[in-house]
Write a protein that holds these residues in place. Sequence first.
Motif, PDB file in Angstrom:
ATOM      1  N   GLY A 208      27.596  98.743   2.572  1.00 21.84           N
ATOM      2  CA  GLY A 208      27.770  98.984   1.154  1.00 21.84           C
ATOM      3  C   GLY A 208      27.280 100.356   0.761  1.00 21.84           C
ATOM      4  O   GLY A 208      26.647 101.078   1.540  1.00 21.84           O
ATOM      5  N   PRO A 209      27.571 100.773  -0.466  1.00 25.64           N
ATOM      6  CA  PRO A 209      27.113 102.087  -0.933  1.00 25.64           C
ATOM      7  C   PRO A 209      25.598 102.106  -1.108  1.00 25.64           C
ATOM      8  O   PRO A 209      24.986 101.098  -1.461  1.00 25.64           O
ATOM      9  N   SER A 210      25.011 103.260  -0.872  1.00 30.77           N
ATOM     10  CA  SER A 210      23.563 103.397  -1.046  1.00 30.77           C
ATOM     11  C   SER A 210      23.275 103.641  -2.523  1.00 30.77           C
ATOM     12  O   SER A 210      23.143 104.764  -2.981  1.00 30.77           O
ATOM     13  N   VAL A 211      23.181 102.547  -3.299  1.00 26.35           N
ATOM     14  CA  VAL A 211      23.021 102.664  -4.744  1.00 26.35           C
ATOM     15  C   VAL A 211      21.642 102.229  -5.216  1.00 26.35           C
ATOM     16  O   VAL A 211      21.322 102.329  -6.394  1.00 26.35           O
ATOM     17  N   VAL A 212      20.821 101.732  -4.306  1.00 32.82           N
ATOM     18  CA  VAL A 212      19.497 101.236  -4.672  1.00 32.82           C
ATOM     19  C   VAL A 212      18.444 102.219  -4.166  1.00 32.82           C
ATOM     20  O   VAL A 212      18.570 102.761  -3.073  1.00 32.82           O
ATOM     21  N   ARG A 213      17.444 102.451  -4.982  1.00 28.55           N
ATOM     22  CA  ARG A 213      16.335 103.304  -4.572  1.00 28.55           C
ATOM     23  C   ARG A 213      15.094 102.451  -4.362  1.00 28.55           C
ATOM     24  O   ARG A 213      14.697 101.668  -5.237  1.00 28.55           O
ATOM     25  N   VAL A 214      14.506 102.574  -3.192  1.00 24.34           N
ATOM     26  CA  VAL A 214      13.312 101.822  -2.810  1.00 24.34           C
ATOM     27  C   VAL A 214      12.102 102.712  -3.054  1.00 24.34           C
ATOM     28  O   VAL A 214      12.051 103.841  -2.558  1.00 24.34           O
ATOM     29  N   VAL A 215      11.120 102.223  -3.812  1.00 20.64           N
ATOM     30  CA  VAL A 215      10.017 103.067  -4.276  1.00 20.64           C
ATOM     31  C   VAL A 215       8.677 102.507  -3.795  1.00 20.64           C
ATOM     32  O   VAL A 215       8.391 101.310  -3.980  1.00 20.64           O
ATOM     33  N   PHE A 216       7.874 103.356  -3.173  1.00 17.79           N
ATOM     34  CA  PHE A 216       6.487 103.045  -2.807  1.00 17.79           C
ATOM     35  C   PHE A 216       5.587 103.996  -3.591  1.00 17.79           C
ATOM     36  O   PHE A 216       5.814 105.210  -3.589  1.00 17.79           O
ATOM     37  N   ILE A 217       4.555 103.437  -4.230  1.00 15.58           N
ATOM     38  CA  ILE A 217       3.641 104.243  -5.044  1.00 15.58           C
ATOM     39  C   ILE A 217       2.208 103.922  -4.630  1.00 15.58           C
ATOM     40  O   ILE A 217       1.781 102.756  -4.698  1.00 15.58           O
ATOM     41  N   VAL A 218       1.481 104.940  -4.170  1.00 21.83           N
ATOM     42  CA  VAL A 218       0.065 104.789  -3.843  1.00 21.83           C
ATOM     43  C   VAL A 218      -0.718 105.377  -5.009  1.00 21.83           C
ATOM     44  O   VAL A 218      -0.598 106.569  -5.312  1.00 21.83           O
ATOM     45  N   THR A 219      -1.520 104.556  -5.676  1.00 18.36           N
ATOM     46  CA  THR A 219      -2.171 104.988  -6.910  1.00 18.36           C
ATOM     47  C   THR A 219      -3.544 104.352  -7.062  1.00 18.36           C
ATOM     48  O   THR A 219      -3.813 103.263  -6.522  1.00 18.36           O
ATOM     49  N   ASP A 220      -4.408 105.037  -7.824  1.00 19.80           N
ATOM     50  CA  ASP A 220      -5.710 104.484  -8.190  1.00 19.80           C
ATOM     51  C   ASP A 220      -5.641 103.709  -9.504  1.00 19.80           C
ATOM     52  O   ASP A 220      -6.652 103.121  -9.918  1.00 19.80           O
ATOM     53  N   LEU A 221      -4.500 103.716 -10.151  1.00 20.33           N
ATOM     54  CA  LEU A 221      -4.337 103.018 -11.426  1.00 20.33           C
ATOM     55  C   LEU A 221      -3.174 102.030 -11.339  1.00 20.33           C
ATOM     56  O   LEU A 221      -2.175 102.151 -12.062  1.00 20.33           O
ATOM     57  N   PRO A 222      -3.269 101.055 -10.458  1.00 23.74           N
ATOM     58  CA  PRO A 222      -2.125 100.160 -10.231  1.00 23.74           C
ATOM     59  C   PRO A 222      -1.758  99.331 -11.450  1.00 23.74           C
ATOM     60  O   PRO A 222      -0.573  99.088 -11.697  1.00 23.74           O
ATOM     61  N   GLU A 223      -2.751  98.870 -12.214  1.00 19.84           N
ATOM     62  CA  GLU A 223      -2.449  98.035 -13.369  1.00 19.84           C
ATOM     63  C   GLU A 223      -1.653  98.809 -14.415  1.00 19.84           C
ATOM     64  O   GLU A 223      -0.647  98.328 -14.945  1.00 19.84           O
ATOM     65  N   ALA A 224      -2.114 100.022 -14.718  1.00 18.71           N
ATOM     66  CA  ALA A 224      -1.438 100.826 -15.730  1.00 18.71           C
ATOM     67  C   ALA A 224      -0.050 101.259 -15.262  1.00 18.71           C
ATOM     68  O   ALA A 224       0.925 101.198 -16.024  1.00 18.71           O
ATOM     69  N   VAL A 225       0.062 101.712 -13.997  1.00 19.74           N
ATOM     70  CA  VAL A 225       1.357 102.154 -13.488  1.00 19.74           C
ATOM     71  C   VAL A 225       2.332 100.979 -13.414  1.00 19.74           C
ATOM     72  O   VAL A 225       3.498 101.084 -13.833  1.00 19.74           O
ATOM     73  N   GLY A 226       1.871  99.845 -12.888  1.00 20.54           N
ATOM     74  CA  GLY A 226       2.740  98.673 -12.804  1.00 20.54           C
ATOM     75  C   GLY A 226       3.201  98.204 -14.171  1.00 20.54           C
ATOM     76  O   GLY A 226       4.359  97.826 -14.360  1.00 20.54           O
ATOM     77  N   ALA A 227       2.300  98.250 -15.148  1.00 23.71           N
ATOM     78  CA  ALA A 227       2.651  97.804 -16.496  1.00 23.71           C
ATOM     79  C   ALA A 227       3.728  98.683 -17.113  1.00 23.71           C
ATOM     80  O   ALA A 227       4.682  98.189 -17.735  1.00 23.71           O
ATOM     81  N   VAL A 228       3.605 100.005 -16.947  1.00 26.60           N
ATOM     82  CA  VAL A 228       4.590 100.891 -17.554  1.00 26.60           C
ATOM     83  C   VAL A 228       5.951 100.757 -16.867  1.00 26.60           C
ATOM     84  O   VAL A 228       7.004 100.862 -17.516  1.00 26.60           O
ATOM     85  N   LEU A 229       5.957 100.499 -15.551  1.00 28.59           N
ATOM     86  CA  LEU A 229       7.221 100.302 -14.857  1.00 28.59           C
ATOM     87  C   LEU A 229       7.909  99.018 -15.330  1.00 28.59           C
ATOM     88  O   LEU A 229       9.124  98.998 -15.566  1.00 28.59           O
ATOM     89  N   MET A 230       7.133  97.949 -15.456  1.00 20.64           N
ATOM     90  CA  MET A 230       7.726  96.683 -15.897  1.00 20.64           C
ATOM     91  C   MET A 230       8.179  96.753 -17.346  1.00 20.64           C
ATOM     92  O   MET A 230       9.182  96.141 -17.727  1.00 20.64           O
ATOM     93  N   GLU A 231       7.471  97.540 -18.156  1.00 18.10           N
ATOM     94  CA  GLU A 231       7.828  97.626 -19.572  1.00 18.10           C
ATOM     95  C   GLU A 231       9.034  98.528 -19.797  1.00 18.10           C
ATOM     96  O   GLU A 231       9.967  98.163 -20.521  1.00 18.10           O
TER      97      GLU A 231
END
Length: 308
Positions: A208-231
């Motif tokens: 299939g076409p490569s239409v999905v982007r797989v993202v890995f994030i290493v961070t010291d602020l996982p709660e804040a970063v995860g919240a903004v991504l989900m929101e």
Amino acid sequence: MAAFKAYLMRVSPINWRETMRNYVFLTVGALMMIVNFNLLMTPGNIAPGGMGGLSLILNYYTGIPRGVGMLLMSTPLIALGFWQLGRFRFLVRTLYVTIIYTIGVDLTARFFPAQGIVDDLLLTALFGGVLGGIGYGLVVHGRGMVSGTGIISRVIQLRTGIPLSQLYVFIDGFVIIALGLTFGWERALYGLIMLFVWGLASDYVLEGPSVVRVVFIVTDLPEAVGAVLMERLRVGVTRWVGEGMYTHETRAILFCTVARPDVEVLSSAVSEIDPDAFVVIGQGHQTRGGMVRPPVFGKPQPAEVDGA
């Protein structure tokens, strides 16, 4: 006898829906390869190697019909595949595709113009690679195989561990050299172009076409970063803990998948919350489960498991 049949059904039940779907793929793929062979490969005497190329050579020197030639050369290879690659599971689908393809080539040849539809060999090579590659990809997607050099490559790969891609190039390369000796080196070079495009088209059908982007994030602020991504992106985010091999410090790792249009939005959101975050974005072909949705302007469709 009845007990034995019941045992077979219990051990290996037949999924009729999947089986019918696979045979539709096998049939459509074989028909597309027939059209490609008679409409493009035969008039141009161009082939990406394989049994098709050998049948063109055999027809040129002996006059044996091309489909008959492919069937004759495929018979010992089918026996080899039966012995080495899965017995009856291999035999049934491979025979089905091979019979449709080889007999269909000769039966339908009269309905195609002998001179083809274009005089440009480059167009013949390009569109032959696309059409043939799609057909071959559908056959493989239906869990079948066209009897030919692919069987030899697979057997050698199992015996030696040499990558299939190298074996395909090596074996089909010899066939293309033989085509060059028979029809001229110009057509051999066009055969290499067809082989390359054929592989790209097959991979596109299978992956299939490569239409999905797989993202890995290493961070010291996982709660804040995860919240903004989900929101903001409305995606599921998975978190786990990793340890830096150099510093031996514990860091949170976030994982999610996004559509291509959302990459810039994601990068901006992460930089806004944690400018020092380490972000890796790769390519993916398919996703299943989790929160599946269109780009950011769409609405999320929550699944049972929140995450990628």
